[in-house]
Design a protein around this motif. Structure first.
Motif, PDB file in Angstrom:
ATOM      1  N   GLU A   2      70.616   3.644   7.398  1.00  0.00           N
ATOM      2  CA  GLU A   2      70.145   4.785   6.630  1.00  0.00           C
ATOM      3  C   GLU A   2      68.688   5.089   6.932  1.00  0.00           C
ATOM      4  O   GLU A   2      67.904   4.186   7.180  1.00  0.00           O
ATOM      5  N   LYS A   3      68.347   6.368   6.907  1.00  0.00           N
ATOM      6  CA  LYS A   3      66.957   6.778   7.078  1.00  0.00           C
ATOM      7  C   LYS A   3      66.454   7.286   5.739  1.00  0.00           C
ATOM      8  O   LYS A   3      67.195   7.929   4.997  1.00  0.00           O
ATOM      9  N   CYS A  27      62.721   4.848  -0.418  1.00  0.00           N
ATOM     10  CA  CYS A  27      63.868   5.695  -0.070  1.00  0.00           C
ATOM     11  C   CYS A  27      63.506   7.176   0.016  1.00  0.00           C
ATOM     12  O   CYS A  27      64.200   7.945   0.666  1.00  0.00           O
ATOM     13  N   THR A  43      71.665   3.226  -2.625  1.00  0.00           N
ATOM     14  CA  THR A  43      71.316   3.121  -1.204  1.00  0.00           C
ATOM     15  C   THR A  43      71.035   1.667  -0.837  1.00  0.00           C
ATOM     16  O   THR A  43      71.099   0.779  -1.679  1.00  0.00           O
ATOM     17  N   ASN A  44      70.687   1.451   0.426  1.00  0.00           N
ATOM     18  CA  ASN A  44      70.302   0.113   0.887  1.00  0.00           C
ATOM     19  C   ASN A  44      68.797  -0.119   0.778  1.00  0.00           C
ATOM     20  O   ASN A  44      68.297  -1.141   1.229  1.00  0.00           O
TER      21      ASN A  44
END
Length: 79
Positions: A2-3, A27, A43-44
């Motif tokens: 993920e970005k 994030c 999210t991660n």
């Protein structure tokens, strides 16, 4: 991988207080930039928690791509 969401393309000046603990949003989704508000949960990403060593104005990364998170290193100029 993920970005992070780009919250802004310029650093955010903030006043840090010596000895105070902060949680920088990594994030880019927080509505309380540059600080974490828990939005990262699905999210991660996790916040960068740090304790200010001195009272000063710091320039926090708002593009979330800095090589020196939580602080701006100019990466936003290349995005």
């Amino acid at each position: 991988m993920e970005k992070p969401t780009i919250a802004g393309k310029s650093p955010m000046p903030v006043e840090l207080e010596a000895g105070k603990t902060y949680a920088w949003c990594s994030c880019g989704q927080s509505s309380n930039q540059p600080w974490c508000d828990g939005t990262h949960q699905p999210t991660n990403f996790t916040p960068v928690v740090f304790k200010a060593e001195e009272t000063k104005t710091a320039y926090m990364c708002n593009c979330k791509h800095s090589g020196t998170p939580q602080f701006c290193d100019g990466t936003h100029a290349k995005l």
